[in-house]
Design a protein around this motif. Structure first.
Motif, short mmCIF file in Angstrom:
data_model
loop_
_atom_site.label_atom_id
_atom_site.label_comp_id
_atom_site.label_asym_id
_atom_site.label_seq_id
_atom_site.Cartn_x
_atom_site.Cartn_y
_atom_site.Cartn_z
N ASN A 174 27.80 -28.93 -27.41
CA ASN A 174 27.24 -28.80 -26.06
C ASN A 174 28.28 -28.85 -24.94
OD1 ASN A 174 24.61 -28.65 -27.15
ND2 ASN A 174 24.49 -30.89 -27.21
N HIS A 175 29.55 -28.66 -25.27
CA HIS A 175 30.60 -28.67 -24.25
C HIS A 175 31.58 -27.53 -24.49
CE1 HIS A 175 29.41 -32.57 -22.64
NE2 HIS A 175 29.41 -33.06 -23.87
N HIS A 176 31.97 -26.83 -23.42
CA HIS A 176 33.13 -25.96 -23.50
C HIS A 176 34.33 -26.87 -23.70
CE1 HIS A 176 31.16 -22.23 -22.50
NE2 HIS A 176 30.74 -22.66 -21.31
N THR A 177 35.13 -26.63 -24.74
CA THR A 177 36.19 -27.57 -25.10
C THR A 177 37.45 -26.82 -25.52
OG1 THR A 177 34.45 -29.02 -25.97
CG2 THR A 177 36.72 -29.62 -26.43
N TYR A 178 38.56 -27.06 -24.82
CA TYR A 178 39.81 -26.42 -25.17
C TYR A 178 40.36 -26.94 -26.50
CZ TYR A 178 40.77 -23.88 -20.79
OH TYR A 178 40.73 -23.00 -19.74
N ILE A 179 40.97 -26.03 -27.27
CA ILE A 179 41.73 -26.37 -28.45
C ILE A 179 43.16 -25.86 -28.25
CG2 ILE A 179 39.70 -26.32 -29.94
CD1 ILE A 179 40.61 -23.55 -30.90
N GLY A 180 44.04 -26.18 -29.20
CA GLY A 180 45.46 -25.85 -29.01
C GLY A 180 45.85 -24.45 -29.42
N LEU A 181 45.05 -23.47 -29.09
CA LEU A 181 45.32 -22.09 -29.48
C LEU A 181 45.38 -21.20 -28.25
CD1 LEU A 181 45.66 -20.27 -31.99
CD2 LEU A 181 43.18 -19.93 -31.96
N SER A 182 46.45 -20.41 -28.16
CA SER A 182 46.59 -19.50 -27.01
C SER A 182 47.52 -18.35 -27.37
CB SER A 182 47.14 -20.25 -25.79
OG SER A 182 48.55 -20.43 -25.92
N ALA A 183 47.53 -17.36 -26.49
CA ALA A 183 48.45 -16.22 -26.63
C ALA A 183 49.50 -16.26 -25.53
CB ALA A 183 47.67 -14.91 -26.59
N CYS B 11 43.61 -17.99 -23.56
CA CYS B 11 43.40 -19.34 -24.09
C CYS B 11 42.05 -19.43 -24.81
CB CYS B 11 43.47 -20.37 -22.97
SG CYS B 11 45.14 -20.51 -22.27
N ILE B 12 41.99 -20.36 -25.77
CA ILE B 12 40.83 -20.43 -26.66
C ILE B 12 40.10 -21.77 -26.46
CG2 ILE B 12 40.02 -20.28 -29.04
CD1 ILE B 12 41.39 -17.75 -27.86
N HIS B 13 38.76 -21.69 -26.49
CA HIS B 13 37.95 -22.90 -26.41
C HIS B 13 36.73 -22.76 -27.31
CE1 HIS B 13 34.47 -21.43 -23.83
NE2 HIS B 13 35.31 -20.41 -23.78
N TYR B 14 36.15 -23.90 -27.64
CA TYR B 14 34.84 -23.90 -28.30
C TYR B 14 33.80 -23.52 -27.26
CZ TYR B 14 36.04 -26.37 -32.66
OH TYR B 14 36.52 -26.72 -33.88
N HIS B 15 32.91 -22.63 -27.61
CA HIS B 15 31.85 -22.26 -26.67
C HIS B 15 30.74 -23.30 -26.73
CE1 HIS B 15 28.80 -19.80 -24.65
NE2 HIS B 15 29.84 -19.13 -24.14
N SER B 16 30.17 -23.63 -25.61
CA SER B 16 29.19 -24.73 -25.52
C SER B 16 27.93 -24.48 -26.33
CB SER B 16 28.81 -24.98 -24.05
OG SER B 16 28.18 -23.83 -23.50
N SER B 17 27.63 -23.22 -26.63
CA SER B 17 26.41 -22.92 -27.38
C SER B 17 26.61 -23.10 -28.89
CB SER B 17 25.97 -21.48 -27.10
OG SER B 17 26.96 -20.57 -27.54
N SER C 130 40.48 -21.62 -16.35
CA SER C 130 39.14 -22.23 -16.41
C SER C 130 39.29 -23.71 -16.76
CB SER C 130 38.28 -21.52 -17.46
OG SER C 130 38.14 -20.16 -17.15
N LYS C 131 38.38 -24.53 -16.24
CA LYS C 131 38.46 -25.96 -16.49
C LYS C 131 37.38 -26.41 -17.47
CE LYS C 131 40.86 -27.44 -12.31
NZ LYS C 131 40.94 -28.47 -11.25
N PHE C 132 37.85 -26.96 -18.59
CA PHE C 132 36.96 -27.45 -19.64
C PHE C 132 37.42 -28.83 -20.11
CE2 PHE C 132 36.74 -22.73 -20.79
CZ PHE C 132 35.60 -22.52 -20.02
N ARG C 133 36.59 -29.43 -20.95
CA ARG C 133 37.04 -30.60 -21.68
C ARG C 133 38.09 -30.15 -22.70
NH1 ARG C 133 32.19 -34.85 -23.03
NH2 ARG C 133 31.24 -34.95 -20.95
N TYR C 134 38.70 -31.09 -23.41
CA TYR C 134 39.73 -30.73 -24.38
C TYR C 134 39.74 -31.75 -25.51
CZ TYR C 134 42.01 -34.20 -21.36
OH TYR C 134 42.29 -35.32 -20.61
N ILE C 135 40.29 -31.31 -26.65
CA ILE C 135 40.41 -32.18 -27.83
C ILE C 135 41.88 -32.33 -28.19
CG2 ILE C 135 39.85 -32.50 -30.27
CD1 ILE C 135 37.33 -30.90 -29.85
N CYS C 136 42.32 -33.58 -28.28
CA CYS C 136 43.70 -33.89 -28.68
C CYS C 136 43.71 -34.35 -30.14
CB CYS C 136 44.28 -35.01 -27.83
SG CYS C 136 44.18 -34.76 -26.04
N GLU C 137 44.84 -34.18 -30.79
CA GLU C 137 44.99 -34.60 -32.18
C GLU C 137 46.34 -35.26 -32.39
OE1 GLU C 137 45.07 -32.73 -36.74
OE2 GLU C 137 45.00 -31.41 -34.99
#
Length: 216
Positions: free
Chosen positions: A125-134, A171-177, A188-195
């Motif tokens: 349920n959240h747009h969330t950035y991951i560590g993937l980009s071009a 840039c790549i993110h998880y889509h909220s749906s 774009s401003k989203f939440r993000y996941i760190c590892e």
């Protein structure tokens, strides 16, 4: 060791059989010696392979045992040997990465289906950035954590993605749906996941320290 022993027994039987044949054909001692040397060489190869397999098995066993003693600090979620943090605030992709680095981690790198499913649920349920980009190499998606190229796994992406709409979605993110990865503009401003790697719990770390011999 058992594998090498069996092989040597089989090789000895083969040598004797060949020796009988050699005798009947009046082959000389030099030829017999060469055959024996070949069998010795093959035996050494088998012993080396067997040793590597044993060592590999032992390492896997210790890895599985150690995983049970890996922990994450408060606010982080553990999966296998890694810890994951999902933010409450929103940021651009680059700002998100810098915030992860400040937490001694990096934007998440996903390497297998189990990890994808775990993080898919974490980002629900959240747009969330991951560590993937071009960003590093236009058109080629790389993981920020180590610069490796992402081999597209179609089941991880929304249908029709990535499409780099208007040539501005790097840039790549998880889509909220919960339909998978989506490419988007990095501003774009989203939440993000760190590892980051999980660490040994204090008790096991202390035991290992006590049992590790010090250099003199």
């Amino acid at each position: 060791m058992a594998v090498a022993t069996c092989f040597r027994l089989l090789a000895t039987i083969l040598l004797l059989a060949m020796a009988g044949r050699c005798y009947s054909q009046q082959m000389d001692h030099i030829q017999l010696s060469r055959i024996a040397d070949s069998i010795d060489n093959l035996t050494q190869v088998v012993q080396a392979v067997a040793s590597e397999k044993v060592a590999s098995g032992i390492m896997k066993m210790f890895t599985l045992m150690a995983t049970d003693h890996l922990v994450c600090e408060g606010g982080w979620f553990k999966f296998r040997s890694s810890c994951y943090f999902i933010s409450e605030d929103t940021s651009t992709w680059e700002e998100s990465r810098q915030k992860c680095i400040a937490l001694k981690s990096d934007l998440v790198k996903i390497t297998h289906d189990d990890e994808y499913n775990f993080l898919h649920d974490l980002a629900k349920n959240h747009h969330t950035y991951i560590g993937l980009s071009a960003l590093q190499d236009g058109g080629t998606y790389r993981w920020a954590a180590d610069g490796t190229v992402h081999q597209i796994v179609e089941s991880w992406w929304r249908e029709g993605e990535p499409n780099n709409r208007n040539a501005g979605e790097d840039c790549i993110h998880y889509h909220s749906s919960n339909e998978g990865f989506n490419d988007i503009g990095c501003g774009s401003k989203f939440r993000y996941i760190c590892e980051k790697p999980a660490h040994l719990d204090g008790n096991l770390a202390s035991v290992l320290d006590e049992e590790t011999p010090t250099e003199k």
